[in-house]
Design an enzyme around this catalytic site. Structure first.
Site, PDB file in Angstrom:
ATOM      1  N   ASN A   1       0.761  -1.071   0.021  1.00  0.00           N
ATOM      2  CA  ASN A   1      -0.044  -0.027   0.083  1.00  0.00           C
ATOM      3  C   ASN A   1       0.917   1.369   0.001  1.00  0.00           C
ATOM      4  O   ASN A   1       1.393   1.720   1.056  1.00  0.00           O
ATOM      5  CB  ASN A   1      -0.786  -0.044   1.304  1.00  0.00           C
ATOM      6  N   TRP A   2       0.859   2.027  -1.013  1.00  0.00           N
ATOM      7  CA  TRP A   2       2.028   3.092  -1.288  1.00  0.00           C
ATOM      8  C   TRP A   2       1.513   4.105  -0.558  1.00  0.00           C
ATOM      9  O   TRP A   2       2.191   5.153  -0.467  1.00  0.00           O
ATOM     10  CB  TRP A   2       2.252   3.353  -2.862  1.00  0.00           C
ATOM     11  N   LYS A   3       0.054   4.190  -0.212  1.00  0.00           N
ATOM     12  CA  LYS A   3      -0.752   5.277   0.228  1.00  0.00           C
ATOM     13  C   LYS A   3      -0.371   6.625  -0.903  1.00  0.00           C
ATOM     14  O   LYS A   3      -0.163   6.537  -1.901  1.00  0.00           O
ATOM     15  CB  LYS A   3      -0.273   5.678   1.642  1.00  0.00           C
TER      16      LYS A   3
ATOM     17  N   HIS B   1      -9.968   1.197   4.510  1.00  0.00           N
ATOM     18  CA  HIS B   1      -8.963   1.490   5.293  1.00  0.00           C
ATOM     19  C   HIS B   1      -8.907   2.523   6.278  1.00  0.00           C
ATOM     20  O   HIS B   1      -9.846   3.459   6.158  1.00  0.00           O
ATOM     21  CB  HIS B   1      -7.516   1.965   4.374  1.00  0.00           C
TER      22      HIS B   1
ATOM     23  N   GLU C   1      -6.279  -5.156  10.446  1.00  0.00           N
ATOM     24  CA  GLU C   1      -5.406  -3.956  10.306  1.00  0.00           C
ATOM     25  C   GLU C   1      -5.517  -3.088  11.772  1.00  0.00           C
ATOM     26  O   GLU C   1      -6.354  -2.147  11.898  1.00  0.00           O
ATOM     27  CB  GLU C   1      -5.573  -2.947   9.174  1.00  0.00           C
TER      28      GLU C   1
ATOM     29  N   GLY D   1       1.571   2.108  11.473  1.00  0.00           N
ATOM     30  CA  GLY D   1       2.772   3.057  11.340  1.00  0.00           C
ATOM     31  C   GLY D   1       3.274   3.440  12.861  1.00  0.00           C
ATOM     32  O   GLY D   1       4.095   4.334  13.090  1.00  0.00           O
TER      33      GLY D   1
ATOM     34  N   SER E   1       2.685  -2.173  10.716  1.00  0.00           N
ATOM     35  CA  SER E   1       4.061  -2.232  10.962  1.00  0.00           C
ATOM     36  C   SER E   1       4.868  -3.430  10.820  1.00  0.00           C
ATOM     37  O   SER E   1       5.658  -3.843  11.121  1.00  0.00           O
ATOM     38  CB  SER E   1       4.259  -1.912  12.461  1.00  0.00           C
TER      39      SER E   1
HETATM   40  P1  PGA Z   1       2.304   0.270   8.003  1.00  0.00           P
HETATM   41  O1  PGA Z   1       0.893   0.396   7.224  1.00  0.00           O
HETATM   42  O2  PGA Z   1       2.787  -0.836   7.503  1.00  0.00           O
HETATM   43  O3  PGA Z   1       3.005   1.515   7.804  1.00  0.00           O
HETATM   44  O4  PGA Z   1       2.123   0.283   9.433  1.00  0.00           O
HETATM   45  C1  PGA Z   1       0.039  -0.379   7.062  1.00  0.00           C
HETATM   46  C2  PGA Z   1      -1.298  -0.100   6.505  1.00  0.00           C
HETATM   47  O5  PGA Z   1      -1.657   1.053   6.688  1.00  0.00           O
HETATM   48  O6  PGA Z   1      -1.863  -0.878   5.714  1.00  0.00           O
END
Ligand code: PGA
Length: 235
Positions: free
Chosen positions: A8-10, A90, A157, A163, A195
């Site tokens: 997930n590049w966001k 999400h 999640e 994060g 994470s």
């Molecule tokens: P993260 O994000 O790996 O940076 O914690 C995961 C996500 O939001 O799907």
């Protein structure tokens, strides 16, 4: 795909960086990889990299494929761009864009109607975890979000993990994934996100009910992504 690793590049990378990244990852085995890229890059990436799998990070909940909905992107449009997957619900979209279980269910249904596999995200806050109400909370999310068909990927999640560098223990993962296995007909895959990185992927890999991973930050570094995929497919 039974053991997906979803990147997930966001809201990251310029178009040039996204293309460089996709060129870079062709050097390793990426069959289980799904890249969730920003909307404007999707048609270009699916065209230039037909051997890779791409996901959208969102889709419209409008009931029509085309119409007067400024800024919306329909499942039909995504399908016409070669997009095969879409992240739905999400926690960042729930938090910043007022999305909820009802919109997530609608979006998931539209995706399935257009042969796009929804990647549906659920998970509790730190407060719900501390209060001990998290199982009821997740159960309710499942009841309200899941589409009628089982043609989806389900992602656990926990918001307290995304994060933050904190990942659940094997026992905590086992508890939630057993709930998934008990109350829903087997979806395409059950994945964990929050994470995960090159240093802790082997801990998640020990939990047998976790089929796949949803990565955020670690998916922005091709070397780390390769290491995670190697560990995951060899688990
Ligand atoms: P993260 O994000 O790996 O940076 O914690 C995961 C996500 O939001 O799907």
């Amino acid at each position: 795909m039974t053991r997906p690793v979803i990147a997930n590049w966001k809201m990251n990378f310029s178009l040039a960086q996204a293309i460089d990244f996709c060129n870079d990852i062709t050097r390793f085995n990426n069959e289980s990889l799904i890249i969730a890229a920003p909307f404007p890059y999707l048609a270009i990436l699916t065209n230039q990299f037909p051997h890779l799998n791409f996901a959208a990070q969102n889709v419209s909940d409008r009931t029509t494929n085309y119409g007067p909905f400024t800024g919306e992107v329909s499942a039909e449009m995504l399908a016409s761009c070669g997009v095969k997957y879409c992240i739905i619900g999400h926690s960042e979209r729930r938090k910043y864009n007022n999305e909820n279980n009802a919109t997530s269910k609608l979006k998931a249904q539209y995706c399935i109607e257009h042969n796009i596999t929804p990647i549906i995200c659920v998970g509790e806050t730190k407060e719900e975890r501390a209060l001990g109400t998290y199982i009821g909370f997740i159960n309710n999310q499942l009841l309200e979000c899941l589409p009628d068909s089982s043609a989806f990927i389900l992602a656990y999640e926990p918001i307290w993990s995304i994060g933050t560098g904190n990942i659940p223990t094997s026992k905590q993962l086992d508890e939630v994934f057993s709930l998934f296995e008990n109350i829903i007909a087997k979806p395409i895959a059950l994945v964990y996100g929050g994470s995960v990185n090159g240093g802790n992927v082997s801990d998640v890999a020990k939990v047998t009910s976790v089929d796949g991973l949803l990565l955020g930050k670690a998916s922005l570094n091709a070397t780390e992504l390769e290491q995670i995929i190697q560990s995951w497919i060899n688990k």
